[in-house]
Structures are given as C-alpha cells and as structure tokens.
Design a protein around this motif. Structure first.
Motif, short mmCIF file in Angstrom:
data_model
loop_
_atom_site.label_atom_id
_atom_site.label_comp_id
_atom_site.label_asym_id
_atom_site.label_seq_id
_atom_site.Cartn_x
_atom_site.Cartn_y
_atom_site.Cartn_z
N GLN A 331 0.82 -1.22 0.00
CA GLN A 331 0.00 0.00 0.00
C GLN A 331 0.85 1.27 0.00
OE1 GLN A 331 -1.46 0.81 4.34
NE2 GLN A 331 -1.23 -1.44 4.15
N ILE A 332 0.21 2.34 -0.42
CA ILE A 332 0.70 3.70 -0.21
C ILE A 332 -0.47 4.42 0.45
CG2 ILE A 332 1.55 5.82 -1.25
CD1 ILE A 332 2.56 4.15 -3.60
N SER A 333 -0.35 4.72 1.71
CA SER A 333 -1.48 5.24 2.47
C SER A 333 -1.08 6.46 3.28
CB SER A 333 -2.06 4.16 3.39
OG SER A 333 -1.07 3.68 4.29
N TYR A 334 -2.09 7.15 3.76
CA TYR A 334 -1.88 8.38 4.51
C TYR A 334 -2.84 8.43 5.69
CZ TYR A 334 -2.60 13.31 5.73
OH TYR A 334 -2.76 14.48 6.41
N VAL A 335 -2.32 8.86 6.85
CA VAL A 335 -3.14 9.06 8.06
C VAL A 335 -2.99 10.51 8.48
CG1 VAL A 335 -3.54 8.37 10.44
CG2 VAL A 335 -2.81 6.67 8.77
N SER A 336 -4.10 11.19 8.66
CA SER A 336 -4.09 12.60 9.01
C SER A 336 -3.78 12.79 10.49
CB SER A 336 -5.44 13.23 8.69
OG SER A 336 -6.40 12.83 9.67
N HIS A 340 -9.46 17.44 17.22
CA HIS A 340 -10.66 17.38 18.05
C HIS A 340 -11.28 15.99 18.03
CE1 HIS A 340 -10.38 21.67 18.50
NE2 HIS A 340 -10.50 21.88 17.20
N GLY A 341 -10.43 14.95 18.07
CA GLY A 341 -10.91 13.58 18.11
C GLY A 341 -11.13 12.93 16.76
N PHE A 342 -11.11 13.72 15.67
CA PHE A 342 -11.33 13.18 14.33
C PHE A 342 -9.98 12.84 13.66
CE2 PHE A 342 -15.21 15.60 15.03
CZ PHE A 342 -16.19 14.74 14.55
N GLN A 343 -9.99 11.75 12.95
CA GLN A 343 -8.81 11.37 12.17
C GLN A 343 -9.26 10.63 10.93
OE1 GLN A 343 -6.03 8.31 13.74
NE2 GLN A 343 -4.40 9.82 13.38
N GLY A 376 -10.48 3.75 2.55
CA GLY A 376 -10.42 4.93 3.39
C GLY A 376 -11.22 4.74 4.65
N LYS A 377 -10.91 5.55 5.66
CA LYS A 377 -11.59 5.40 6.95
C LYS A 377 -11.58 6.72 7.71
CE LYS A 377 -9.43 3.25 10.29
NZ LYS A 377 -8.82 2.17 11.11
N GLY A 378 -12.62 6.92 8.50
CA GLY A 378 -12.67 8.04 9.43
C GLY A 378 -12.98 7.53 10.82
N THR A 379 -12.33 8.09 11.83
CA THR A 379 -12.58 7.69 13.22
C THR A 379 -12.86 8.93 14.06
OG1 THR A 379 -10.24 7.80 13.84
CG2 THR A 379 -11.06 5.70 13.02
N TYR A 380 -13.63 8.73 15.12
CA TYR A 380 -13.92 9.81 16.05
C TYR A 380 -13.86 9.25 17.46
CZ TYR A 380 -16.44 13.53 18.51
OH TYR A 380 -16.80 14.53 19.39
N ARG A 390 -15.20 5.14 20.81
CA ARG A 390 -14.62 5.30 19.47
C ARG A 390 -15.65 4.83 18.45
NH1 ARG A 390 -9.21 3.60 16.18
NH2 ARG A 390 -8.63 5.65 16.94
N ILE A 391 -15.86 5.65 17.41
CA ILE A 391 -16.73 5.29 16.29
C ILE A 391 -15.91 5.35 15.02
CG2 ILE A 391 -18.80 5.95 14.98
CD1 ILE A 391 -19.89 7.24 17.52
N TRP A 392 -16.07 4.35 14.17
CA TRP A 392 -15.33 4.36 12.91
C TRP A 392 -16.22 3.92 11.75
CZ3 TRP A 392 -14.84 0.33 16.38
CH2 TRP A 392 -15.02 -0.95 15.89
N ALA A 393 -15.87 4.39 10.57
CA ALA A 393 -16.56 4.00 9.34
C ALA A 393 -15.51 3.93 8.23
CB ALA A 393 -17.65 5.00 8.98
#
Length: 551
Positions: A331-336, A340-343, A376-380, A390-393
């Motif tokens: 993979q070539i991936s990126y994590v922000s 404020h809890g979002f990533q 892709g994914k988002g977590t809070y 923790r919530i993720w999608a």
C-alpha cells in the motif's frame, strides 16, 4: 568531606590564634596546646602542620605583652620563663621551649602562613568542584553521543527500546500456544463454510490461535524535522507449513520432518510530521476491516478452529463469522493528524483477484487489474463522563477485470466493481468494554477479501455481517468475554440453490487471566455453524486452553 575538615580546622585555629589575649597566658597556652594535641591525635593535622602552628604559638606567647603600670609591678609582666611551663596531654609532655621530637627541624614561618594555607585549601576545593562539574558535563556529552546505546524505560507490552544516538530501536512481539479439542456435531458439507461439522471425526491439536507468533523490529528517528520509521514484522507459526494458495496460512501438514511457516506480513516505511500527518509505503494491515479484527477478543485466543486436524499458521477466530479479513496488503497510504478527536486515512492498495474459494465452479475469478484498490476510513474518539467511545466508518472499492468462469471466457472482457462499507463502535467504562460492528458489500465476498464475491455468471453477490462483544474485568487480572457473530453471503441474480455457503455464525466464551505483565492464561469454548443455500448444515464445538506471552 576529606577536603572540608582540614579547611574548617585551619580556620578555627587561625581564629584562635588571633583572639585577644584577655585570659592569662598560662591558661591560653594550655587550651591551645590541648587543642593541637587533640587535632593531631584525630589525624586532622599532619606532623608538619602541628609543628608549624605550635611554633607560632610559642613565638606569640613568649613575647612580653606591655601592661599598664600598677602598684604591683613585680607581677605586671609575664616572662618567657612563665611560658616555659610544661603541658601534659595523656602520656605526652610538651615543653614550650622544646616541644618537638628529636631530629625534627621546622620553619616556624610567618604569622600569615595559616591564613595562606586556608586560602590555598579553599582554592583547591574550588578547583576540585570545577573538575567535578567538567567531569559531569563530559559524562553527559558522552551519554548523548551516537556511539553510546541506552535503554529506554520498559513499558509492559510495548517491547524493548534501545536508543542509539538519534535512532530508537524497538523490538516487540508475542508467542502463543494452545491445546484445542474439536468435536464435529455432524451435518452435510457446505462449500465455503467455516465449520468442521461434516468431517465426522474429533480432533486434537497443539497449535497457534488466531495470532501466530510475532517478532517486530522498528527503527525510528527524526531528520530535517521529519519523523520516520522502518518496520519489519515476522509471524512464524508452530505447526508444519504446507504449500498452497494461502502460503504459510494454508492448512498445515502434520507429517514428520516438516517445518514451520514464516509469514513476513510487515515490511514498510513511514514518514511525516505531527502537523501534516503520516505516509506509509510498504506491506501492512489494510484499512478496511482493521478495527474489526483488532477489537476482536479472539485475537488472543482461538475462536473457530478452521482445520484442526491439520492446523495451519492460525485459526480463524471470528474471521468469516462476523467480518471479512482485512489482510496484509502492499500500500501507499496516509493518516491525518487527530483534530478534536477526528482522524482520517486513505490509501491505494495492490488489487487482489476475485477468488473461487468455494470451488465446485460456483464462483468466477479474475487476474486483470488496471487500477488499484482504494480504501479509506474516518474515526472519532470522544469521552462523556467516564465513558470512552470510538466510532469508525470505512469503505473499499476495487475494479475487477477479465472475469473468467466455466461460462465466461476471458475474451468477453467481463468486469465488476466491488464495493463495501463498514461501521463500528467501541465503548469502555471502568472494567467494561463493548464492541458492535457491521459491514455490507457488493462483490466483496465472505471470509477473505473477494472470496466468492462474483458468481459464475459474472454477477456480483451481496454480503453482510456483524458481531457484538462484551468484556468485563472481574479483577485487575481476571476478565471474561462473550461474543456472537454472523457472516451472510447472498446469491447473485440468476443463480440457483447450491451448496455455496449462505451463513456462518459462532458463539464464543472465554476467560483470560494475567499471570504476569507478560504471560496470560486463556480458556475458551466456541460453537460454530455453517449453512448452505440448498439447506445443507453442519456445526462443531471446540475447547481450547493455552497461553499467550506479549512483550
């Protein structure tokens, strides 16, 4: 301390010498001589220092002191003969005029010599302090040198970290082993099912659980303001390996002279900053489905056994009975950064083939890929009161080209777009932890990514699944877990009923006891069922007991 005592005593003696002779000379001479004798007896004065100070005292006390004229003139002055009175200390007797041992020669020195020696002692003390400070700075510089290897404070479960100059070298891992007894409850075969119920034979094994062993090496440093790391992860099993489509994860081979399989799952680099985020290039766990497996309690136990008579590198845990395996993918991936809890995270991945896992010509396959897989994914993460949540999608998309089957030729250029999404939540409150997860896909398949996702007629199959899990710490060392999960695979338009798996499900109960920071004891029971579209059904029960060590 050895330097302080002579300085103090010298100062005391200087002060004593300089006191006005308000007392009688006889009394002063006796007191001073006594003090010199005591200091020499205690080793606070050398013989030369003793002789010098006593000489000065003799010189001072033997000099007549002018007195005011009085009516008692014969007694107005004290002569040197008065100063020659003998002084006795213990068994030693000193005459003021001959107070030294035979053969001793000395220079009485000037009256200021004692003060000079005190100053010299103070200078030596200051020089010694400067030398000690320079030695400390030199030691600190040496410890910060790139040629010195240091060990960071150990944190249980986080591995050992060595600091070699600007580089942190972390070594961590885990090892496990279980005795597992599997008892089939009977039934008819299910293609793509995860239960062993139709085998008809009980089986015993000494094997790995859902995790094999793992040894991870990570090198981290910062250069030009960029944080970077290199990671290598080896995951060997304890059972004999067998060549097959899944390499080290293919069912094992319990035959003499076999060897264990080594699964090189991880080899990647990361680079980035706290403000920009982190980029990853290499092979690592994918994004879609990663939270599902990392929060699965059977990660530390066995769960559904898969093949227990000939165990491979791992068991199934809850793979195929609640979620689709995330897999380790180039993979070539990126994590922000976390704001404020979002990533967020996103990446392109090596595309994988559609795979006819069920066999029996039930599914199509593909080997052509003009575009990468995208995930892709988002977590809070947030906390309300004492409840940590923790919530993720997440999502997954891949285009499959060149589909082939018994009814589709490659020349037909059939293709399909696989799509999937997931959502999950994890809550933690004091000793309780709960997990709820759900996924749905089109062309995604079941158990593994793109396993039986496309029917033999080239149409996509829909799939969905979920699991719920509760964990409670009865004590700091003892916790219990219960979970239930289901994976469903639906028929594509135009298909007829077959032995293709329709549903896999399992219930798992386990007990974990932390014997030490490293060693955990595990006991578990699992019941697994599989059902086909044509009505075939089978199930099995398994019990496992073992240990897992994490360092």
């Amino acid at each position: 301390m050895a330097l302080t005592k002579p300085l103090v005593f010298s100062s005391l003696l200087v002060a004593t010498v300089c006191l006005p002779l308000t007392l009688s000379t006889k009394a002063h001479a006796d007191d001073y001589s006594d003090l010199l004798d005591i200091l020499r007896a205690k080793g606070s004065l050398t013989q030369r220092e003793y002789n010098t100070l006593l000489s000065k005292h003799i010189h001072r006390t033997s000099t007549p002191t002018p007195q005011r004229a009085t009516s008692s003139a014969p007694h107005a002055t004290r002569t040197a003969s008065t100063a020659s009175t003998h002084h006795t200390l213990g068994q030693g007797t000193h005459s003021i005029q001959s107070a030294y041992e035979d053969g001793i020669q000395f220079d009485p020195g000037a009256e200021g010599d004692a003060g000079t020696r005190a100053q010299l002692a103070a200078d030596r003390a200051e020089a010694s302090a400067r030398s000690a400070q320079q030695a400390l700075l030199s030691t600190q510089n040496m410890m910060n040198s790139s040629s010195v290897v240091r060990v960071a404070k150990y944190v249980p479960g986080k591995g050992l970290t060595f600091k070699a100059g600007p580089v942190d070298i972390n070594f961590s891992g885990f090892i496990n082993g279980f005795y597992t007894y599997n008892s089939p409850a009977g039934g008819r075969p299910v293609a793509g099912g995860v239960s062993t119920g139709s085998s008809g034979f009980d089986s015993s094994s000494v094997r790995n659980g859902l995790l094999p062993a793992g040894f991870l090496l990570k090198l981290s440093t910062t250069q030009s303001g960029i944080d970077m790391s290199a990671v290598l992860g080896m995951y060997p099993g304890v059972n004999n390996a067998k060549n097959g489509a899944f390499n080290a994860n293919t069912g094992g081979s319990p035959v003499g002279l076999g060897t264990a399989g080594i699964d090189l799952r991880q080899v990647y680099v990361t680079f980035g900053t706290k403000e920009v985020g982190t980029f990853k290039v290499g092979r690592d766990l994918a994004i879609f489905g990663s939270d599902a497996i990392l929060n699965d309690a059977t990660l530390l136990s066995v769960g559904s056994t898969g093949s227990n008579a000939a165990p491979g590198n791992t068991s199934l845990g809850r793979i195929g009975v609640g979620y689709v395996y995330a897999d380790w993918i180039p993979q070539i991936s990126y994590v922000s950064p976390t704001i404020h809890g979002f990533q967020g995270s996103v990446g392109i991945f090596q595309p994988l083939d559609e795979f006819n896992y069920a066999g029996e010509n039930l599914s199509a396959g593909s080997t052509q890929h003009s575009s990468p897989m995208v995930q892709g994914k988002g977590t809070y993460d947030f906390k309300i009161g004492g409840v940590q949540t923790r919530i993720w999608a997440s999502f997954l998309v891949q285009h499959h080209q060149g589909l082939t089957s018994t009814t589709i030729a490659e020349s037909q250029h059939r293709s399909a777009m696989a799509e999937a999404g997931e959502i999950g939540a994890k809550i933690t409150y004091r000793g309780f932890q709960g997990v709820a997860y759900y996924y749905r896909g089109s062309g995604l398949g079941t158990t593994g990514l793109f396993f039986d996702g496309v029917a033999a007629n080239g149409r996509k199959r829909s799939s969905e699944g979920y699991y719920v899990q509760a964990m409670y710490n009865l004590t700091k060392k003892l916790k219990v877990v219960g979970s239930y999960g289901v994976s469903n695979l639906y028929q594509a338009p135009g298909e007829t009923d077959s032995i293709l798996v329709r549903r896999n499900q399992s219930e798992v109960g386990a007990v974990y006891y932390s014997l030490t920071d490293w060693l955990n004891l595990v006991g578990e029971f699992a019941h697994t069922e599989s059902a086909a579209h044509n009505g075939n059904h089978n199930s099995d029960n398994s019990g496992s007991a073992g240990v897992i060590l994490l360092f």
